[in-house]
Write a protein that holds these residues in place. Structure first.
Motif, short mmCIF file in Angstrom:
data_model
loop_
_atom_site.label_atom_id
_atom_site.label_comp_id
_atom_site.label_asym_id
_atom_site.label_seq_id
_atom_site.Cartn_x
_atom_site.Cartn_y
_atom_site.Cartn_z
N UNK A 96 0.83 -1.19 0.00
CA UNK A 96 0.00 0.00 0.00
C UNK A 96 0.87 1.25 0.00
N UNK A 97 0.49 2.20 -0.84
CA UNK A 97 1.20 3.49 -0.91
C UNK A 97 0.26 4.58 -0.42
N UNK A 102 -3.00 3.85 -3.40
CA UNK A 102 -2.72 2.85 -4.43
C UNK A 102 -2.30 1.57 -3.73
N UNK A 103 -2.86 0.44 -4.15
CA UNK A 103 -2.56 -0.83 -3.50
C UNK A 103 -2.46 -1.96 -4.52
N UNK A 104 -1.90 -3.07 -4.07
CA UNK A 104 -1.95 -4.32 -4.82
C UNK A 104 -2.06 -5.45 -3.81
N UNK A 105 -2.82 -6.47 -4.17
CA UNK A 105 -3.07 -7.61 -3.30
C UNK A 105 -2.76 -8.89 -4.06
N UNK A 106 -2.13 -9.83 -3.37
CA UNK A 106 -1.92 -11.17 -3.93
C UNK A 106 -2.51 -12.18 -2.96
N UNK A 121 2.90 -5.43 -6.84
CA UNK A 121 3.49 -4.25 -7.45
C UNK A 121 2.51 -3.10 -7.35
N UNK A 122 3.02 -1.92 -7.07
CA UNK A 122 2.18 -0.72 -7.04
C UNK A 122 3.00 0.45 -7.58
N UNK A 123 2.32 1.37 -8.24
CA UNK A 123 2.97 2.61 -8.65
C UNK A 123 2.20 3.75 -8.00
N UNK A 130 5.58 10.27 1.80
CA UNK A 130 4.45 9.37 2.04
C UNK A 130 4.89 8.01 2.50
N UNK A 131 3.95 7.27 3.06
CA UNK A 131 4.24 5.97 3.65
C UNK A 131 3.98 4.83 2.68
N UNK A 132 4.87 3.86 2.73
CA UNK A 132 4.74 2.60 2.00
C UNK A 132 4.63 1.50 3.04
#
Length: 165
Positions: A96-97, A102-106, A121-123, A130-132
């Protein structure tokens, strides 16, 4: 009647090729010199974190969190998840960004005593620092999962074009 000569004709191909190469080199140099400008692109900045062995015992894995400076990033995370138990486990990892902007889930099913690769992967374009975050979950009461070869890499890029296809 005149007979054609049987003496081989010598051609100066070596000299011609050398002259052609010299002309091409000079022309390319002149072309580049006329079009050379200072580079506008900045080399990418790569930030990478890793841990080769984490134990995921509870429902929420040991998490990862860091702050990134403002700018456009492509961020990947990968690991090998190994189920240490005798029953399959539903395993979910999230990157999560900026607090979920913006997020990605597997989502994977870890076979009993088996391994599975997990990739996300996220862009994101951070307008300020900002936090990752990255973490994985599994149902409470399931066996431990060994999180192996965890790699998280953020690459700061010059531009970002993020659209559905």
């Amino acid at each position: 009647m005149t007979m054609p000569s049987t003496t081989p004709v010598r051609r100066r191909t070596g000299l011609r090729l050398s002259a052609l190469a010299a002309v091409a080199t000079m022309a390319a140099g002149a072309l580049l010199a006329g079009n050379a400008t200072s580079a506008e692109a900045v080399p990418p900045e790569v930030i990478s974190r890793w841990n080769n062995e984490l134990i995921h015992a509870n429902s929420l894995s040991p998490g990862f969190s860091m702050f990134l400076a403002s700018g456009a990033y492509t961020i990947t995370a990968k690991l090998t998840a190994q189920n240490t138990g005798s029953a399959a486990i539903a395993y979910t990892c999230l990157i999560s960004a900026a607090g979920g902007a913006d997020t990605d889930v597997a989502e994977v099913t870890l076979p009993p005593n088996g391994k599975q690769g997990v990739f996300v992967n996220v862009v994101h374009n951070f307008t300020s620092t900002g936090q990752l975050t990255f973490a994985c979950t599994k149902p409470a009461g399931t066996a431990q999962v060994r999180m192996q070869q965890v790699k998280i890499t953020a690459v700061k890029v010059n531009t970002l074009d993020n659209q559905p296809f």
